[in-house]
Scaffold this active site. Sequence first.
Site, PDB file in Angstrom:
ATOM      1  N   ARG A 125       0.844  -1.188   0.000  1.00 28.12           N
ATOM      2  CA  ARG A 125       0.000   0.000   0.000  1.00 28.12           C
ATOM      3  C   ARG A 125       0.880   1.239   0.000  1.00 28.12           C
ATOM      4  NH1 ARG A 125      -4.728  -1.787   4.283  1.00 28.12           N
ATOM      5  NH2 ARG A 125      -5.645  -3.392   2.950  1.00 28.12           N
TER       6      ARG A 125
ATOM      7  N   ARG B 218       2.429   1.454  10.286  1.00 30.90           N
ATOM      8  CA  ARG B 218       1.940   1.788   8.945  1.00 30.90           C
ATOM      9  C   ARG B 218       3.114   1.736   7.965  1.00 30.90           C
ATOM     10  NH1 ARG B 218      -2.913   3.954   7.895  1.00 30.90           N
ATOM     11  NH2 ARG B 218      -3.169   4.627  10.052  1.00 30.90           N
TER      12      ARG B 218
ATOM     13  N   GLU C 194      -5.894  -0.673  15.462  1.00 33.60           N
ATOM     14  CA  GLU C 194      -6.559  -1.595  14.544  1.00 33.60           C
ATOM     15  C   GLU C 194      -5.590  -2.658  14.026  1.00 33.60           C
ATOM     16  OE1 GLU C 194      -8.324  -1.786  10.040  1.00 33.60           O
ATOM     17  OE2 GLU C 194      -8.205   0.187  11.000  1.00 33.60           O
TER      18      GLU C 194
ATOM     19  N   ARG D  53       2.359  -5.618  11.671  1.00 31.65           N
ATOM     20  CA  ARG D  53       1.632  -4.823  12.662  1.00 31.65           C
ATOM     21  C   ARG D  53       1.311  -5.630  13.909  1.00 31.65           C
ATOM     22  NH1 ARG D  53      -3.464  -0.923  11.325  1.00 31.65           N
ATOM     23  NH2 ARG D  53      -1.850  -0.023   9.970  1.00 31.65           N
TER      24      ARG D  53
END
Length: 426
Positions: free
Chosen positions: A261, A276, A350, A391
Amino acid sequence: MLDMKWIRQNGEQVQTVADQKGIRLSVAELLSRDEKKRLLLQETEALRETRNKLSHHIGMLMQQGSEQEAAEAKQKVKDTNEKLNAAETELASVERHLAELLVLVPNIVSPDTPIGRSDADNVEMRRFGDAPSFAFEAKDHMALGELHGMIDVQRGVKAAGSRNYYLKGAGVLLHRAVQQLAVDLLLQKGFTLLDVPLMVRTDAMSNTGFFPLGEDQTYRIANDDKWLVGTSEVPMITYYANEIVEAEKPIKLAAASTCFRSEVGSAGRDVHGLYRVHQFAKVEQVILCEADPELSEAMLQEITANAEELLQCLELPYRVMAVCTGDMSQKTYKQYDIETWMPSRDAYGETHSSSNLHDFQARRSNIRYRAGDGTLKFCHTLNNTAVASPRILIPLLENHQEEDGSIHIPAALQPYMNGWKRLVVS
């Protein structure tokens, strides 16, 4: 993608959901273009019928020797063709504009989806486990990773730029272990494992609902109609594109894959450590089932429970959040996020997401099944992140740290970690 007939009947609802999801779309303009298209279709069909009748009549006149009348009919055919060409040109333009608007139409949302503008408006549904209370000054995952020689962001940046990293030694083993644990859990639950393409065509991204609105989050392969996927959901759904499937029982697929991403628009957000990053790995669940809202709701609860079971195996505290309208994507009907406690953030972060899309994706991808009455219907599709790494390493390292810097390895992971029970500082 929604059925155009349904949009005509529920334009106000579609506009409301578009506004709630932050999508710039004028449903009034869309409906106007749709009406114009239908009128132009009627006009072109009428002109073709007139031309065909005139052409047939010319043949009869020629046989009868009525040359003057035949000449007049030929002129009428010429005039009709000019009108038809103009109408067809305008129709093509209207259809292009209509298609541009249709791809912006959002999926509707479930009646129990919270109304809100951002993730701050998501609603907590339940919690599992308690956040640890350390009797010592706890380290964050980057400090722990450096202490154990597991994470090297500096060299990752040297090699590939910002938001890149190397995992080393035990870090790689943990990264692979959580993925294999998730894969084994899903295999036990009847999922079929796929190894999927990481590069897909533009139509695969569009048909699964990631384009056009998510194009800026995706890496394109230069000089080719290929994109690097941000989730194996795309190739797994596309596996059945333009097919009629057997859906008497839900089709359950899983894949462990590398994902990419671009994180455009996230500058300054979550820049520290592994939260991230541009490249990561995910074990993804995808389900295709009959277009029964009760069935797909049950499937949503099932895939969410699978992700929760994985977190419980990892002995991590978490909470399940009902995602609000403003935090949902265009394609989503109903969504849960799972947030895992991250001590360094002093907050939940998250780590998982579960979505029910109803038939939005299947309509775009043309995935159908034959219902009991013999009619063809579009499937409902669902997806969930069983685990995403690195993550997940953030809460895994931080929650299980000990005062001397050692890290407890949950029992469920130990078979994948050479039987190690702890990572100790060498």
